[in-house]
Design a protein around this motif. Structure first.
Motif, PDB file in Angstrom:
ATOM      1  N   LYS A  39      71.721  80.064   9.626  1.00 28.45           N
ATOM      2  CA  LYS A  39      72.746  79.510  10.513  1.00 28.45           C
ATOM      3  C   LYS A  39      72.533  78.003  10.689  1.00 28.45           C
ATOM      4  N   ILE A  40      71.266  77.593  10.735  1.00 30.11           N
ATOM      5  CA  ILE A  40      70.946  76.166  10.852  1.00 30.11           C
ATOM      6  C   ILE A  40      71.463  75.449   9.605  1.00 30.11           C
ATOM      7  N   GLN A  41      71.172  76.027   8.425  1.00 31.55           N
ATOM      8  CA  GLN A  41      71.553  75.386   7.173  1.00 31.55           C
ATOM      9  C   GLN A  41      73.067  75.214   7.049  1.00 31.55           C
ATOM     10  N   THR A  42      73.814  76.243   7.447  1.00 34.11           N
ATOM     11  CA  THR A  42      75.275  76.159   7.406  1.00 34.11           C
ATOM     12  C   THR A  42      75.763  75.045   8.316  1.00 34.11           C
ATOM     13  N   LYS A  43      75.187  74.976   9.508  1.00 30.28           N
ATOM     14  CA  LYS A  43      75.598  73.953  10.485  1.00 30.28           C
ATOM     15  C   LYS A  43      75.267  72.549   9.993  1.00 30.28           C
ATOM     16  N   ALA A  48      76.986  67.292   7.935  1.00 30.92           N
ATOM     17  CA  ALA A  48      76.896  66.304   6.848  1.00 30.92           C
ATOM     18  C   ALA A  48      78.271  66.027   6.251  1.00 30.92           C
ATOM     19  N   ARG A  49      79.084  67.080   6.110  1.00 32.43           N
ATOM     20  CA  ARG A  49      80.442  66.903   5.574  1.00 32.43           C
ATOM     21  C   ARG A  49      81.263  66.015   6.492  1.00 32.43           C
ATOM     22  N   GLN A  50      81.188  66.296   7.789  1.00 34.49           N
ATOM     23  CA  GLN A  50      81.955  65.546   8.782  1.00 34.49           C
ATOM     24  C   GLN A  50      81.532  64.074   8.807  1.00 34.49           C
ATOM     25  N   LEU A  76      69.758  66.958   6.749  1.00 30.43           N
ATOM     26  CA  LEU A  76      71.049  66.304   6.997  1.00 30.43           C
ATOM     27  C   LEU A  76      71.309  65.175   5.998  1.00 30.43           C
ATOM     28  N   VAL A  77      70.345  64.265   5.885  1.00 33.29           N
ATOM     29  CA  VAL A  77      70.550  63.078   5.041  1.00 33.29           C
ATOM     30  C   VAL A  77      70.718  63.471   3.564  1.00 33.29           C
ATOM     31  N   MET A  78      69.974  64.501   3.137  1.00 27.44           N
ATOM     32  CA  MET A  78      70.093  64.919   1.739  1.00 27.44           C
ATOM     33  C   MET A  78      71.392  65.662   1.465  1.00 27.44           C
ATOM     34  N   SER A  79      72.077  66.107   2.507  1.00 25.21           N
ATOM     35  CA  SER A  79      73.350  66.815   2.327  1.00 25.21           C
ATOM     36  C   SER A  79      74.551  65.875   2.377  1.00 25.21           C
ATOM     37  N   LEU A  80      74.326  64.598   2.688  1.00 27.79           N
ATOM     38  CA  LEU A  80      75.447  63.658   2.772  1.00 27.79           C
ATOM     39  C   LEU A  80      75.979  63.340   1.378  1.00 27.79           C
ATOM     40  N   SER A  81      77.271  63.040   1.304  1.00 22.54           N
ATOM     41  CA  SER A  81      77.830  62.637   0.012  1.00 22.54           C
ATOM     42  C   SER A  81      78.084  61.134  -0.031  1.00 22.54           C
ATOM     43  N   ILE A  82      77.552  60.409   0.951  1.00 24.35           N
ATOM     44  CA  ILE A  82      77.659  58.949   0.973  1.00 24.35           C
ATOM     45  C   ILE A  82      76.252  58.355   0.856  1.00 24.35           C
TER      46      ILE A  82
END
Ligand code: IMP
Ligand code: MG
Length: 198
Positions: A39-43, A48-50, A76-82
């Motif tokens: 659940k943490i990973q999904t959140k 990160a998408r937002q 979080l930072v590794m999931s960003l696309s920027i």
């Protein structure tokens, strides 16, 4: 699930190993999984998408508040696309018990100059709000282009200073949480799930 269930001390025979551990003062505390790892990973991915969409075309500096934020910050930072830059601050912490001393001081400051930059402050859990309030004011005094706040957990129960959390993972009402970076007297940070101490 990482639930540590142990019998009440009075029901433990005095010759059992558990009894000896209890008497030695290192008896594990009872913990109940509140937010499982999945659940943490999904959140974290949602957040990160937002954030990536809001900062499209920019390269914000993500400022993590040590130590509790480490796992959340990395995920979080590794999931960003920027693209992003990372830095850390550390404020005086709770010490070894569950209540805040109230006094906050900066133990470690950012090393990247934030003037004119977009800053996202990343915190594990907001409780009284004193830490974030202090750190955000300190960062704002260096004239960044903007400052936003991302917190994994908003614990509203004991809020003293209003903090506007722009990106919030979970809201909980009360309780003391450990795991996924959160500690109780420096213990339990390594747990993959967020647990509540009972
Ligand atoms: P605040 O200044 O009261 O908002 O406290 C924020 C800091 O206290 C967080 O960064 C955590 O390090 C710590 N903290 C607050 N609540 C908890 C909790 O339930 N578990 C572990 N740490 C907590
Ligand atoms: Mg913290």
């Amino acid at each position: 699930m990482n639930i540590v269930e142990i019998p009440r001390p009075l029901t433990i025979p005095s010759d059992s190993p558990v009894f000896k551990i209890a008497r030695s003062g290192i008896r594990p505390m009872e913990k109940r999984v509140l937010i499982p790892r999945q659940k943490i990973q999904t959140k974290v991915k949602d957040l990160a998408r937002q954030i990536s969409s809001d900062y499209e075309g920019k390269e914000p500096i993500f400022v993590g508040i040590l130590n509790g934020v480490v796992f959340f910050f990395a995920d979080l930072v590794m999931s960003l696309s920027i693209p992003s830059k990372i830095d850390f601050v550390r404020a005086s912490s709770y010490g070894s018990n569950k209540t805040s001393s109230g006094a906050i001081k900066l133990v470690k400051d950012v090393e990247i100059p934030v003037k004119g930059q977009h800053v996202v402050v990343v915190e594990d859990i907001v409780d009284t709000g004193l830490t974030l309030n202090f750190l955000v004011n300190s960062l704002k005094s260096r004239e960044p282009a903007s400052v936003k706040i991302c917190a994994l957990i908003d614990k509203a129960e004991r809020r003293e200073k209003e903090v506007a959390i722009d990106y919030c993972g979970f809201r909980v009402q009360e309780g003391f949480l450990v795991g996924y970076g959160l500690d109780y007297a420096e213990k339990y940070r390594y747990l993959p799930d967020i647990c509540v101490i009972e």
